[in-house]
Scaffold this active site. Structure first.
Site, PDB file in Angstrom:
ATOM      1  N   TYR A   1      26.766  33.154  30.662  1.00 30.52           N
ATOM      2  CA  TYR A   1      27.904  34.915  30.465  1.00 30.52           C
ATOM      3  C   TYR A   1      28.874  34.313  31.538  1.00 30.52           C
ATOM      4  O   TYR A   1      30.039  35.276  31.235  1.00 30.52           O
ATOM      5  CB  TYR A   1      26.707  35.507  31.839  1.00 30.52           C
ATOM      6  CG  TYR A   1      25.442  36.351  31.239  1.00 30.52           C
ATOM      7  CD1 TYR A   1      25.364  36.489  29.952  1.00 30.52           C
ATOM      8  CD2 TYR A   1      24.214  36.631  32.068  1.00 30.52           C
ATOM      9  CE1 TYR A   1      23.874  36.611  29.220  1.00 30.52           C
ATOM     10  CE2 TYR A   1      23.031  36.646  31.204  1.00 30.52           C
ATOM     11  CZ  TYR A   1      22.664  37.058  30.208  1.00 30.52           C
ATOM     12  OH  TYR A   1      22.002  37.461  30.387  1.00 30.52           O
TER      13      TYR A   1
ATOM     14  N   GLU B   1      42.122  42.312  29.819  1.00 35.87           N
ATOM     15  CA  GLU B   1      43.182  41.399  30.557  1.00 35.87           C
ATOM     16  C   GLU B   1      43.698  40.292  30.629  1.00 35.87           C
ATOM     17  O   GLU B   1      44.852  39.835  29.585  1.00 35.87           O
ATOM     18  CB  GLU B   1      43.157  42.113  32.149  1.00 35.87           C
ATOM     19  CG  GLU B   1      43.186  43.470  32.512  1.00 35.87           C
ATOM     20  CD  GLU B   1      41.623  43.353  32.353  1.00 35.87           C
ATOM     21  OE1 GLU B   1      40.597  43.177  32.033  1.00 35.87           O
ATOM     22  OE2 GLU B   1      41.248  43.943  33.620  1.00 35.87           O
TER      23      GLU B   1
ATOM     24  N   CYS C   1      39.748  42.995  37.801  1.00 36.95           N
ATOM     25  CA  CYS C   1      38.991  42.108  38.823  1.00 36.95           C
ATOM     26  C   CYS C   1      39.799  41.219  39.309  1.00 36.95           C
ATOM     27  O   CYS C   1      41.102  41.304  39.031  1.00 36.95           O
ATOM     28  CB  CYS C   1      37.798  41.653  38.250  1.00 36.95           C
ATOM     29  SG  CYS C   1      38.501  39.772  37.171  1.00 36.95           S
TER      30      CYS C   1
HETATM   31  N1  THU Z   1      35.554  43.387  32.273  1.00 37.01           N
HETATM   32  C1  THU Z   1      37.123  43.516  31.879  1.00 37.01           C
HETATM   33  O1  THU Z   1      36.898  42.917  30.873  1.00 37.01           O
HETATM   34  N2  THU Z   1      38.214  44.424  32.022  1.00 37.01           N
HETATM   35  C2  THU Z   1      37.746  44.459  33.664  1.00 37.01           C
HETATM   36  O2  THU Z   1      39.335  45.146  34.698  1.00 37.01           O
HETATM   37  C3  THU Z   1      36.271  44.843  34.289  1.00 37.01           C
HETATM   38  C4  THU Z   1      34.852  44.065  33.592  1.00 37.01           C
HETATM   39  C5  THU Z   1      34.682  43.162  31.632  1.00 37.01           C
HETATM   40  C6  THU Z   1      34.243  41.687  31.766  1.00 37.01           C
HETATM   41  C7  THU Z   1      33.066  42.289  31.234  1.00 37.01           C
HETATM   42  O3  THU Z   1      32.655  41.376  30.146  1.00 37.01           O
HETATM   43  C8  THU Z   1      32.608  43.202  31.130  1.00 37.01           C
HETATM   44  O4  THU Z   1      33.595  43.931  31.629  1.00 37.01           O
HETATM   45  C9  THU Z   1      31.760  43.368  32.771  1.00 37.01           C
HETATM   46  O5  THU Z   1      31.930  43.067  33.417  1.00 37.01           O
END
Ligand code: THU
Length: 137
Positions: free
Chosen positions: A51, A58, A87
Site C-alpha cells: 500500500y 498530483e 496530501c
Molecule cells: N489521493 C490522491 O491521489 N490525491 C489526493 O489529493 C488525495 C489522495 C489518493 C491516494 C490513494 O490512492 C487514495 O487517494 C486514497 O488515499
C-alpha cells in the site's frame, strides 16, 4: 474566479480520473497540470498491493510533466468525489516547482464546486530548495 482555461483543466483532471488505479481504496483521483506554455499534462492515482507505494494523482502528473521536459507550472487541478486537497507529500512535490502555483480542487460530480489556493497557502513556511545550503558554502 474560474476562467475557461481553468474549466478546461478541471475537465482534463476529471477525464484522467477515469484511469485511476484505485483497486484498494476505491478513491479515484485525477489531476491536470497546466504548464506556463499552456500545455495540459494529466495524472491519476496508481495504487499498489504494497500500500505504501501508492502514488497520488498530483505526483503522477508532475512526474509525467518533468519526464516530458516541463518544469514551469501555472496551475494544478485535482478532481475527486468528494473533493480532496493534496496530501502533505504532494504539497511538497508541488511547491518544489514554485511558491505561486495555483491549486484548484473540485468535486468530480459537480466541477462548479471548486476551491482554489496558492500552494504556499497550503504549505506555509515550507522546506524547499531555498532552504538548502549551496554546495561549496
Ligand atoms: N489521493 C490522491 O491521489 N490525491 C489526493 O489529493 C488525495 C489522495 C489518493 C491516494 C490513494 O490512492 C487514495 O487517494 C486514497 O488515499
Amino acid at each position: 474566479m474560474m476562467t475557461p482555461n481553468d474549466q478546461a483543466l478541471l475537465e482534463a483532471a476529471r477525464a484522467a480520473r477515469e484511469n485511476a488505479y484505485a483497486v484498494y481504496s476505491h478513491f479515484q483521483v485525477g489531476a491536470a497540470l497546466r504548464t506556463r506554455d499552456g500545455t495540459i499534462i494529466t495524472g491519476c492515482n496508481v495504487e499498489n498491493g504494497s500500500y505504501g507505494l501508492s502514488i497520488c494523482a498530483e505526483r503522477t502528473a508532475i512526474v509525467r510533466a518533468v519526464a516530458m521536459g516541463y518544469t514551469e507550472f501555472d496551475t494544478i487541478a485535482v478532481v475527486a468525489h468528494p473533493l480532496a486537497t493534496p496530501c502533505g507529500a504532494c504539497r511538497e512535490f508541488i511547491i518544489e516547482f514554485g511558491q505561486e502555483i495555483r491549486v484548484l480542487c473540485a468535486d468530480a460530480n459537480d466541477l462548479s464546486r471548486v476551491q482554489s489556493w496558492q500552494i504556499a497557502e497550503l504549505l506555509p513556511d515550507s522546506f524547499d530548495r531555498a532552504s538548502l545550503p549551496r554546495s561549496g558554502q
